[in-house]
Structures are given as C-alpha cells and as structure tokens.
Design a protein around this motif. Structure first.
Motif, PDB file in Angstrom:
ATOM      1  N   THR A 101       0.212 -15.159  -5.985  1.00  0.00           N
ATOM      2  CA  THR A 101      -0.119 -16.814  -6.623  1.00  0.00           C
ATOM      3  C   THR A 101      -1.827 -16.325  -6.302  1.00  0.00           C
ATOM      4  O   THR A 101      -3.391 -16.688  -6.471  1.00  0.00           O
ATOM      5  N   PHE A 102      -1.713 -14.680  -6.379  1.00  0.00           N
ATOM      6  CA  PHE A 102      -3.699 -14.344  -5.096  1.00  0.00           C
ATOM      7  C   PHE A 102      -3.768 -13.111  -5.623  1.00  0.00           C
ATOM      8  O   PHE A 102      -2.513 -12.111  -6.038  1.00  0.00           O
ATOM      9  N   VAL A 103      -5.010 -12.351  -6.006  1.00  0.00           N
ATOM     10  CA  VAL A 103      -5.251 -10.657  -6.482  1.00  0.00           C
ATOM     11  C   VAL A 103      -4.803 -10.421  -4.647  1.00  0.00           C
ATOM     12  O   VAL A 103      -5.665 -10.684  -3.675  1.00  0.00           O
ATOM     13  N   LEU A 104      -4.637  -9.173  -5.199  1.00  0.00           N
ATOM     14  CA  LEU A 104      -4.122  -8.295  -3.996  1.00  0.00           C
ATOM     15  C   LEU A 104      -5.346  -7.263  -3.831  1.00  0.00           C
ATOM     16  O   LEU A 104      -7.119  -7.043  -4.149  1.00  0.00           O
ATOM     17  N   GLY A 105      -5.906  -7.201  -2.201  1.00  0.00           N
ATOM     18  CA  GLY A 105      -6.859  -6.682  -1.645  1.00  0.00           C
ATOM     19  C   GLY A 105      -6.996  -5.265  -2.102  1.00  0.00           C
ATOM     20  O   GLY A 105      -8.045  -4.665  -2.089  1.00  0.00           O
ATOM     21  N   ALA A 106      -6.045  -4.719  -2.272  1.00  0.00           N
ATOM     22  CA  ALA A 106      -5.896  -3.480  -1.772  1.00  0.00           C
ATOM     23  C   ALA A 106      -4.689  -3.192  -3.326  1.00  0.00           C
ATOM     24  O   ALA A 106      -3.117  -3.704  -2.033  1.00  0.00           O
ATOM     25  N   MET A 107      -4.837  -2.466  -4.312  1.00  0.00           N
ATOM     26  CA  MET A 107      -3.910  -1.410  -5.632  1.00  0.00           C
ATOM     27  C   MET A 107      -4.232  -0.084  -5.393  1.00  0.00           C
ATOM     28  O   MET A 107      -5.042   0.344  -5.271  1.00  0.00           O
ATOM     29  N   GLY A 108      -3.215   0.784  -5.070  1.00  0.00           N
ATOM     30  CA  GLY A 108      -3.480   2.056  -5.671  1.00  0.00           C
ATOM     31  C   GLY A 108      -2.164   2.871  -5.738  1.00  0.00           C
ATOM     32  O   GLY A 108      -0.577   2.571  -6.338  1.00  0.00           O
ATOM     33  N   TRP A 109      -1.972   4.742  -5.607  1.00  0.00           N
ATOM     34  CA  TRP A 109      -0.922   5.332  -5.297  1.00  0.00           C
ATOM     35  C   TRP A 109      -1.266   6.056  -4.429  1.00  0.00           C
ATOM     36  O   TRP A 109      -1.632   6.916  -3.552  1.00  0.00           O
TER      37      TRP A 109
END
Length: 123
Positions: free
Chosen positions: A27-35
């Motif tokens: 329910t929260f925006v992830l602080g980091a997203m990537g690959w």
C-alpha cells in the motif's frame, strides 16, 4: 510485496527491448525500484535504479543505452534497453525496497525480488 517482471526476449545486436515490472500487495510507494542482471557463470550485477523522487542511477556498462522510468502511482518500473550488445545477455531481475538505501548498487539491500526475465542478444 510481489514483483512481476516481463518484456524479455531474443533480439539481434543493436536492437531494443523494454522490460516492465509491477509491484502488488503493498500500500506504499517503494522507495527504490530497479534492475539487476545475471549472466551465465557470472555474479549478479547492478544495472539501474530509480528512487521514489525520480533520481536515476546506472551501471557504467549501460549508461547512454538504457533508460529507467517509473510510474509511482502504479509502483511500476520500466527499463528501455537500446543498442543492445551480446554482453547484455542475462536474466534480468526486478528489485524493490521500501526505503531508499545509499548502497543502491548492492543486491543485498533489496527486500523484494521478481522472478527474472531472460534477455538474449545475438551477434
């Protein structure tokens, strides 16, 4: 939180692919997203990361060729890969973390991992 990656495939050198990764169950925006990626016989390595505030980070090997983007509202991250090279061949993993970590290049700081999507670049 579950991450689901898609978009891998087989492409000739010089071609393009776009990877997508969506997060569900949170329910929260992830602080980091990537690959990250892992080639056969090699260690898993950092590719690209995007903070919640849209700051972007790239491995030197992909700078100028790959572009990371995010849709924070949907907790989705994309990786546009252009000018692909045979050495880009690997399984690409989507990763996420609730809170940004300055060691964004370290795979051990990530809580959430997708299942991996295969990218194969032929010469």
């Amino acid at each position: 939180v579950q991450l689901q990656a898609s978009g891998g495939g087989l492409v000739q050198a010089g071609g393009s692919l776009r990877l997508s990764c969506g997060a569900s169950g949170g329910t929260f925006v992830l602080g980091a997203m990537g690959w990250f990626r892992q080639a056969p016989g090699k260690e898993r390595e950092f590719v690209s990361m995007r903070r919640e505030n849209n700051q972007k980070y790239y491995a030197d090997s992909v700078k100028g060729r790959f572009t990371i983007s995010r849709d924070n509202a949907k907790n989705t991250v994309f990786l546009q890969m252009n000018s692909l090279k045979p050495e880009d061949t690997a399984t690409y993993f989507c990763v996420g973390r609730a809170v940004w970590n300055v060691q964004y290049y370290d795979l051990n700081v990530y809580d959430y991992w997708g299942q991996g999507t295969q990218v194969t670049v032929s010469s």
